[in-house]
Design an enzyme around this catalytic site. Structure first.
Site, mmCIF file in Angstrom:
data_model
loop_
_atom_site.group_PDB
_atom_site.id
_atom_site.type_symbol
_atom_site.label_atom_id
_atom_site.label_comp_id
_atom_site.label_asym_id
_atom_site.label_seq_id
_atom_site.Cartn_x
_atom_site.Cartn_y
_atom_site.Cartn_z
ATOM 1 N N ASP A 189 -7.636 -49.643 26.995
ATOM 2 C CA ASP A 189 -6.843 -48.502 27.456
ATOM 3 C C ASP A 189 -6.186 -48.796 28.806
ATOM 4 O O ASP A 189 -5.469 -47.966 29.340
ATOM 5 C CB ASP A 189 -7.706 -47.237 27.532
ATOM 6 C CG ASP A 189 -6.871 -45.964 27.451
ATOM 7 O OD1 ASP A 189 -5.818 -45.992 26.786
ATOM 8 O OD2 ASP A 189 -7.251 -44.955 28.063
ATOM 9 N N ARG A 201 -11.614 -50.261 25.342
ATOM 10 C CA ARG A 201 -11.642 -51.255 26.426
ATOM 11 C C ARG A 201 -10.218 -51.687 26.759
ATOM 12 O O ARG A 201 -9.956 -52.221 27.834
ATOM 13 C CB ARG A 201 -12.473 -52.473 26.019
ATOM 14 C CG ARG A 201 -11.890 -53.271 24.845
ATOM 15 C CD ARG A 201 -12.827 -54.391 24.403
ATOM 16 N NE ARG A 201 -12.262 -55.206 23.332
ATOM 17 C CZ ARG A 201 -12.268 -54.900 22.048
ATOM 18 N NH1 ARG A 201 -12.832 -53.762 21.639
ATOM 19 N NH2 ARG A 201 -11.741 -55.711 21.148
ATOM 20 N N LEU A 241 -6.934 -59.786 29.058
ATOM 21 C CA LEU A 241 -7.457 -58.655 29.834
ATOM 22 C C LEU A 241 -7.806 -57.477 28.924
ATOM 23 O O LEU A 241 -8.822 -56.808 29.112
ATOM 24 C CB LEU A 241 -6.428 -58.220 30.881
ATOM 25 C CG LEU A 241 -6.209 -59.187 32.046
ATOM 26 C CD1 LEU A 241 -4.923 -58.841 32.791
ATOM 27 C CD2 LEU A 241 -7.397 -59.180 33.003
ATOM 28 N N ASP A 282 -12.105 -45.903 28.167
ATOM 29 C CA ASP A 282 -11.819 -44.482 27.984
ATOM 30 C C ASP A 282 -12.724 -43.883 26.914
ATOM 31 O O ASP A 282 -12.491 -44.048 25.720
ATOM 32 C CB ASP A 282 -10.345 -44.295 27.584
ATOM 33 C CG ASP A 282 -9.982 -42.824 27.425
ATOM 34 O OD1 ASP A 282 -10.772 -41.968 27.887
ATOM 35 O OD2 ASP A 282 -8.912 -42.528 26.855
ATOM 36 N N ARG A 287 -2.273 -39.586 31.946
ATOM 37 C CA ARG A 287 -1.148 -38.938 32.648
ATOM 38 C C ARG A 287 -1.562 -38.457 34.033
ATOM 39 O O ARG A 287 -0.717 -38.309 34.912
ATOM 40 C CB ARG A 287 -0.588 -37.804 31.792
ATOM 41 C CG ARG A 287 -1.546 -36.684 31.487
ATOM 42 C CD ARG A 287 -1.155 -35.867 30.264
ATOM 43 N NE ARG A 287 -1.368 -36.611 29.032
ATOM 44 C CZ ARG A 287 -1.097 -36.142 27.811
ATOM 45 N NH1 ARG A 287 -0.607 -34.914 27.670
ATOM 46 N NH2 ARG A 287 -1.327 -36.864 26.739
ATOM 47 N N LYS A 308 -14.398 -38.818 22.724
ATOM 48 C CA LYS A 308 -13.754 -39.347 21.521
ATOM 49 C C LYS A 308 -14.801 -39.556 20.426
ATOM 50 O O LYS A 308 -15.987 -39.707 20.724
ATOM 51 C CB LYS A 308 -13.122 -40.719 21.835
ATOM 52 C CG LYS A 308 -11.907 -40.682 22.726
ATOM 53 C CD LYS A 308 -11.430 -42.098 23.008
ATOM 54 C CE LYS A 308 -10.252 -42.124 23.950
ATOM 55 N NZ LYS A 308 -8.995 -41.663 23.329
#
Length: 486
Positions: free
Chosen positions: A270, A268, A168, A252, A333, A259
């Protein structure tokens, strides 16, 4: 093919010391194996191999691997069972050599610990090559002899769980979108009658008032998904469950706080938190563990667009707390804040969340261990003891009030999503942020950013996404289920 283990003696001289399977095979070939080993160089060091062809009609090739010292056990300096780690590493090397010879089947010496041998074989042979036309030959490992078949099968199941997480995490983000991730896990759990899977759409997330999670998701054209899994393995389905929560950012970019492009493709993975906790539940179901587990995975992409969070925006989490989003790349978060609030609905025995949360965790521990922040010594002990057995280590990190002050001292809202001293203690301030959404007395946050990928540090994993610490989560759940039995 056949993989056999050999121990190194206390001194560097003397005859090879075989495992019982090695001894039996040597007798079968009238002592020829021992004879060949003695004349072809110094004794085998740990992890080193020798290959012999034509020794026996049943095996075209025999790989002998060095297991290190025979009586290696728990190493208190290393915080793991060295004997088990030696077996995993040695068996992985041996199996890969059989694969390089394009032999389709390999029998593996249990080396005194069939579970560790199976883990080494199945983890060591795994490689993501779904999208390549030229693939390595598939090799099927099986146990040599039948004495330890139950332990072998357990090892295969543990390793396949970690390999699912690796699959995954490694798959490109256009192949594993939030919905595809959820559907893949649902398909893996379809055959279990005691598992229910709920794939919650954006409309449901909105009714739950998960404003922090939705604020991240709205920057992408991919709709968010909240994946909820109920595994009811306990004797009583009403028994308090273990709740696993995993960060599921399937790509992300950092959002508006973009970034650097170098290495961004690795993001990929994350969703490694979601991948490891969901894979752990798939494994628990396959092992039929006698406890109830709930898995929660908020899944979305973090992308820059006209709808994305802007630095300085304020969003409201499920528990009503407001959050100033000072850095849109501290998005994990925000997802976890809402998922942790939701996790409190289930009267959990313990809540354990996993997330590739901070680059600061990688700076602190590298790939040696997962950082654990917890409010419960009971929970820490269970995780730590599980990790000694699996070799996939954990290390306790601080949850001091010192860090809480750095996220609650915020000009516009109840909390800022980054610590006010920017980079200082970044993994610790992230954990302090999450703690603001936890009232449960047994909670642990696993920051797995440092163990996300493998270069060559773990010898029985190939280069790529690591799927760590799936086996530690499974072993932890198994220990918890024994606890409830006793």
């Amino acid at each position: 093919g056949l993989v056999l283990g050999v121990y190194s003696g206390e001194k560097d001289e003397g005859a090879a010391q075989f495992t019982s399977a090695g001894d039996a095979f040597d007798r079968l070939v009238s002592g020829k194996l021992r004879e060949l080993l003695s004349i072809c160089g110094p004794p085998l060091k740990k992890g080193k191999t020798r290959i012999f062809h034509g020794l026996h009609q049943d095996f075209t090739s025999v790989v002998v691997v060095g297991l290190g010292k025979k009586n290696a056990g728990v190493n208190d300096q290393e915080n793991w069972n060295e004997g088990k780690e030696n077996i995993r590493a040695a068996v992985a090397v041996g199996c890969r050599q059989i694969q390089d010879l394009e032999i389709p089947c390999v029998e593996v010496d249990p080396c005194g610990d069939a579970q560790a041998a199976a883990e080494g074989a199945v983890l060591g042979l795994h490689e993501y090559n779904e999208l390549k036309q030229k693939k390595k030959p598939v090799v099927t490992p099986q146990l040599h002899g039948s004495a330890e078949s139950e332990a072998w099968q357990k090892g295969v199941t543990y390793a396949e769980g970690q390999n699912l997480a690796r699959y995954l995490m490694e798959a490109p983000a256009n192949y594993i979108t939030p919905i595809k991730f959820a559907e893949h896990i649902e398909q893996k759990l379809r055959s279990f009658s005691n598992v229910k899977v709920h794939i919650r759409p954006e409309s449901w997330i909105a009714t739950q008032q998960m404003g922090a999670f939705l604020s991240v998701a709205k920057g992408s054209a991919e709709p968010p998904i909240f994946l909820e899994i109920h595994y009811l393995g306990g004797a009583n389905t009403n028994d308090s469950p273990l709740v696993f929560v995993g960060k599921g950012v399937t790509f992300d970019s950092g959002g508006i706080s973009l970034k650097p492009s170098s290495g961004m493709d690795a993001m990929r993975a994350d969703m490694g938190g979601a991948a490891t906790v969901c894979s752990a539940i798939v494994t628990a179901a396959a092992l039929n563990l006698p406890l109830n587990i709930i898995g929660l995975a908020p899944l979305c992409e973090n992308m820059p667009s006209g709808k994305a969070n802007k630095p300085g925006d304020v969003v409201r989490a499920k528990n009503g707390k407001t959050i100033q989003v000072d850095n849109t790349d501290a998005e994990g978060r925000l997802l976890l804040a809402d998922a942790l609030c939701y996790a409190h609905n289930f009267n959990a025995r313990a809540i354990v969340n996993a997330a590739t949360l901070t680059g600061a965790m990688d700076v602190a521990l590298g790939s040696a261990a997962t950082g654990v922040f917890t409010n419960s010594s009971w929970l820490w002990t269970h995780l730590y003891e599980a990790s000694i057995l699996t070799g996939d280590r954990v290390w306790r990190m601080p949850l001091f009030e010192h860090y809480t002050k750095q996220v609650t001292d915020c000009p516009l809202a109840d909390l800022s999503n980054i610590g006010k001293y920017s980079r200082a203690g970044g993994a610790c301030t992230a954990a302090a942020f999450l703690k603001e959404f936890v009232t449960a007395s047994h909670w642990a946050h696993l920051d797995i950013a440092g163990v996300m990928s493998n270069k060559d540090e773990v010898p029985y994993l190939r280069k790529g996404m690591a799927g760590r610490p799936t086996r530690t989560l499974v072993e932890f759940a198994a220990r918890l289920s024994q606890d409830s039995h006793n």
